[in-house]
Scaffold this motif. Structure first.
Motif, short mmCIF file in Angstrom:
data_model
loop_
_atom_site.label_atom_id
_atom_site.label_comp_id
_atom_site.label_asym_id
_atom_site.label_seq_id
_atom_site.Cartn_x
_atom_site.Cartn_y
_atom_site.Cartn_z
N ARG A 144 10.15 5.98 4.75
CA ARG A 144 9.30 5.56 3.64
C ARG A 144 10.10 5.30 2.36
O ARG A 144 9.56 4.76 1.40
CB ARG A 144 8.23 6.62 3.39
CG ARG A 144 7.21 6.72 4.52
CD ARG A 144 6.39 7.99 4.47
NE ARG A 144 5.62 8.13 5.71
CZ ARG A 144 5.01 9.24 6.09
NH1 ARG A 144 5.08 10.33 5.33
NH2 ARG A 144 4.34 9.28 7.22
N THR A 156 5.68 4.53 8.50
CA THR A 156 5.00 4.26 7.22
C THR A 156 3.50 4.12 7.50
O THR A 156 2.76 5.08 7.37
CB THR A 156 5.59 3.01 6.54
OG1 THR A 156 5.47 1.87 7.41
CG2 THR A 156 7.05 3.23 6.21
N GLY A 157 3.04 2.96 7.90
CA GLY A 157 1.62 2.80 8.22
C GLY A 157 1.31 3.04 9.67
O GLY A 157 0.16 2.95 10.10
N GLY A 173 -6.77 10.04 8.16
CA GLY A 173 -7.24 8.74 7.71
C GLY A 173 -8.20 8.14 8.71
O GLY A 173 -8.75 8.83 9.57
N ARG A 202 -2.41 3.50 9.18
CA ARG A 202 -3.25 2.38 9.57
C ARG A 202 -3.36 2.17 11.07
O ARG A 202 -4.35 1.69 11.56
CB ARG A 202 -2.73 1.09 8.92
CG ARG A 202 -3.03 0.99 7.45
CD ARG A 202 -2.37 -0.24 6.85
NE ARG A 202 -1.02 0.06 6.40
CZ ARG A 202 -0.12 -0.86 6.11
NH1 ARG A 202 -0.41 -2.12 6.25
NH2 ARG A 202 1.07 -0.50 5.68
N ASP A 226 2.60 6.07 2.98
CA ASP A 226 2.15 6.98 4.02
C ASP A 226 0.68 6.81 4.36
O ASP A 226 0.04 7.71 4.90
CB ASP A 226 2.45 8.43 3.63
CG ASP A 226 1.66 8.89 2.40
OD1 ASP A 226 1.03 8.05 1.75
OD2 ASP A 226 1.69 10.10 2.11
N GLN A 227 0.13 5.63 4.06
CA GLN A 227 -1.27 5.36 4.41
C GLN A 227 -1.33 4.97 5.88
O GLN A 227 -0.89 3.90 6.27
CB GLN A 227 -1.85 4.25 3.53
CG GLN A 227 -3.33 3.98 3.84
CD GLN A 227 -3.91 2.90 2.96
OE1 GLN A 227 -3.33 2.54 1.94
NE2 GLN A 227 -5.05 2.37 3.34
N ARG A 280 0.84 -1.18 0.00
CA ARG A 280 0.00 0.00 0.00
C ARG A 280 0.88 1.25 0.00
O ARG A 280 2.08 1.20 0.24
CB ARG A 280 -0.87 0.02 1.26
CG ARG A 280 -1.82 -1.15 1.41
CD ARG A 280 -2.63 -0.95 2.67
NE ARG A 280 -3.38 -2.14 3.02
CZ ARG A 280 -4.19 -2.22 4.07
NH1 ARG A 280 -4.33 -1.19 4.86
NH2 ARG A 280 -4.84 -3.33 4.32
N SER A 281 0.26 2.39 -0.22
CA SER A 281 0.98 3.65 -0.18
C SER A 281 1.77 3.74 1.12
O SER A 281 1.27 3.41 2.20
CB SER A 281 -0.01 4.81 -0.26
OG SER A 281 0.63 6.04 -0.03
N TRP A 291 2.75 14.01 10.08
CA TRP A 291 2.66 12.72 9.40
C TRP A 291 3.10 12.81 7.94
O TRP A 291 3.81 11.93 7.44
CB TRP A 291 1.24 12.17 9.48
CG TRP A 291 1.06 10.88 8.75
CD1 TRP A 291 0.40 10.69 7.57
CD2 TRP A 291 1.60 9.61 9.11
NE1 TRP A 291 0.48 9.38 7.18
CE2 TRP A 291 1.20 8.69 8.11
CE3 TRP A 291 2.35 9.16 10.19
CZ2 TRP A 291 1.56 7.34 8.15
CZ3 TRP A 291 2.70 7.81 10.24
CH2 TRP A 291 2.32 6.93 9.23
N LYS A 292 2.72 13.86 7.28
CA LYS A 292 3.00 13.98 5.84
C LYS A 292 4.40 14.51 5.54
O LYS A 292 4.99 14.14 4.52
CB LYS A 292 1.96 14.88 5.18
CG LYS A 292 0.55 14.29 5.18
CD LYS A 292 -0.46 15.28 4.59
CE LYS A 292 -1.87 14.70 4.63
NZ LYS A 292 -2.87 15.68 4.12
N PRO A 302 -7.47 5.31 10.93
CA PRO A 302 -6.64 4.26 11.51
C PRO A 302 -7.25 3.64 12.76
O PRO A 302 -8.19 4.19 13.35
CB PRO A 302 -5.36 5.00 11.88
CG PRO A 302 -5.86 6.36 12.27
CD PRO A 302 -6.97 6.65 11.29
#
Length: 367
Positions: free
Chosen positions: A319, A276-277, A69, A23, A20-21, A17-18, A309-310, A71
């Motif tokens: 990442r 990452t997640g 998101g 979770r 930076d998604q 998965r992306s 986060w971004k 999560p």
């Protein structure tokens, strides 16, 4: 319970998965604790600790997490149930549509507390059992009666309809007890068993001699893989990213594909998710890649969670798997394992260095 989401992958280079998604978020809602465990990454004890986020700030943080998101949010500690406002915070997150779970030690959960947990929308709790007997568990937790308290807490949670999982930190002391602990988890009615490999941070630094060897590590994770067909428990290895290499190696040997299920605290499809997640938020609002990797990536009291986060430079490095150093950087499994970044940092001061507790030799180094 939310539907299970499955992913299949049988090749070490399968696109994930992306990067930076988001979770999973583990949030150290407090550092106060009623136990004094020998391995505690936070060296937690009875506080008070200064700078703990106040209720309104906590609710604002949940708003910011929801903007990034959807999560799973793990309310952890210390002991999260020592916060007077914990149920208000959990309920607020639930009402925001976040999947709220909790990691208490179980000793404070009575019938009334269990009903409050259920009322706040807590979907699952994780209770740690680091020994199969009161003697071995209490020695690990440094409080007599901790085992009995955990079992009673589990009983009350079950009666309130809350599912639970058993977490176990593996050291030389309890390595031989792991099968018995897993059997105990089954008999108690757990839905999952998560094993954690010791990371030498906090009080864990003082029991570094109890860390298992790379060879014992490999043997233990292969044993854990074999349990997939022996138990109905959901099994997950944490702080043991090598397991995701072993999953693929063993699946290839068995002529099967690797199937991942994500449920509760199992939303993981690669080894090290730090930055990452997954991320960790301290009791003072400092964001880290994980609780064991004590690298400040930003402060939610100074910046928004989304901005951290971004755009955190540390997260961006984590990442980019091409920045991994040593044999981790040359390993064909780097995208599904990644090595434990916290162990690398503790050993070298560089969180992108190679994992010190890995016996695997990448194919690029065997030619």
């Amino acid at each position: 319970m939310q539907p299970h989401a499955k992913q299949s992958s049988s090749h070490p280079g399968t696109k994930a998965r992306s990067a930076d998604q988001l979770r999973l978020v583990a949030w150290e809602i407090t550092r106060n604790c009623n136990l004094s465990c020998i391995h505690c990454r936070a060296s937690a004890t009875r506080g008070p600790y200064t700078g703990e986020l106040e209720t309104q700030r906590c609710l604002q943080l949940l708003d910011q997490i929801a903007e990034v998101g959807n999560p799973i949010v793990i309310l952890t500690g210390g002991e999260p149930l020592l916060r007077d406002d914990i149920f208000n915070i959990a309920r607020y997150g639930t009402d925001k549509g976040l999947r709220m779970v909790m990691a208490p030690n179980g000793t404070l959960i009575n019938a009334e507390m269990a009903q409050k947990l259920a009322g706040a929308g807590i979907k699952r709790i994780s209770i740690s059992l680091d020994g199969a007997t009161p003697e071995s568990h209490d020695e690990f937790r440094c409080v007599q009666g901790a085992f009995e308290g955990a079992i009673q807490g589990i009983t009350h949670a079950k009666e309130a309809g809350i599912e639970f999982q058993i977490n176990t930190t593996i050291t030389k002391t309890n390595l031989k007890e792991i099968p018995k602990i897993q059997n105990l988890a089954v008999s108690l009615g757990a839905v999952a068993h998560h094993i954690f490999l010791l990371v030498p941070t906090g009080r864990g630094k003082y029991i570094l001699d109890q860390e298992i060897t790379a060879q014992e590590y490999e043997k233990t994770l292969n044993w854990f893989y074999d349990q997939r067909d022996q138990t109905a428990l959901q099994l997950k290895a944490t702080c043991a990213p090598h397991y995701y290499r072993i999953l693929r190696q063993r699946a290839k040997q068995d002529g099967t594909s690797v199937t991942f299920e994500t449920h509760g605290l199992d939303a993981v499809t690669r080894g090290c998710l730090g930055g990452t997640g997954f991320c960790f938020i301290s009791h003072q609002g400092v964001v880290q890649p994980c609780g064991f990797l004590q690298v400040n990536c930003g402060d939610v009291t100074q910046s928004s969670f989304a901005e951290i986060w971004k755009n955190s430079k540390q997260f961006k490095s984590l990442r980019n798997f091409n920045e991994l150093q040593g044999k981790c950087g040359q390993c064909e499994y780097k995208r599904v394992c990644g090595g434990c970044r916290a162990r690398a940092y503790e050993a070298t001061g560089d969180f992108m260095a190679e994992e010190p507790l890995c016996s695997y030799q990448p194919m690029a180094l065997c030619r």
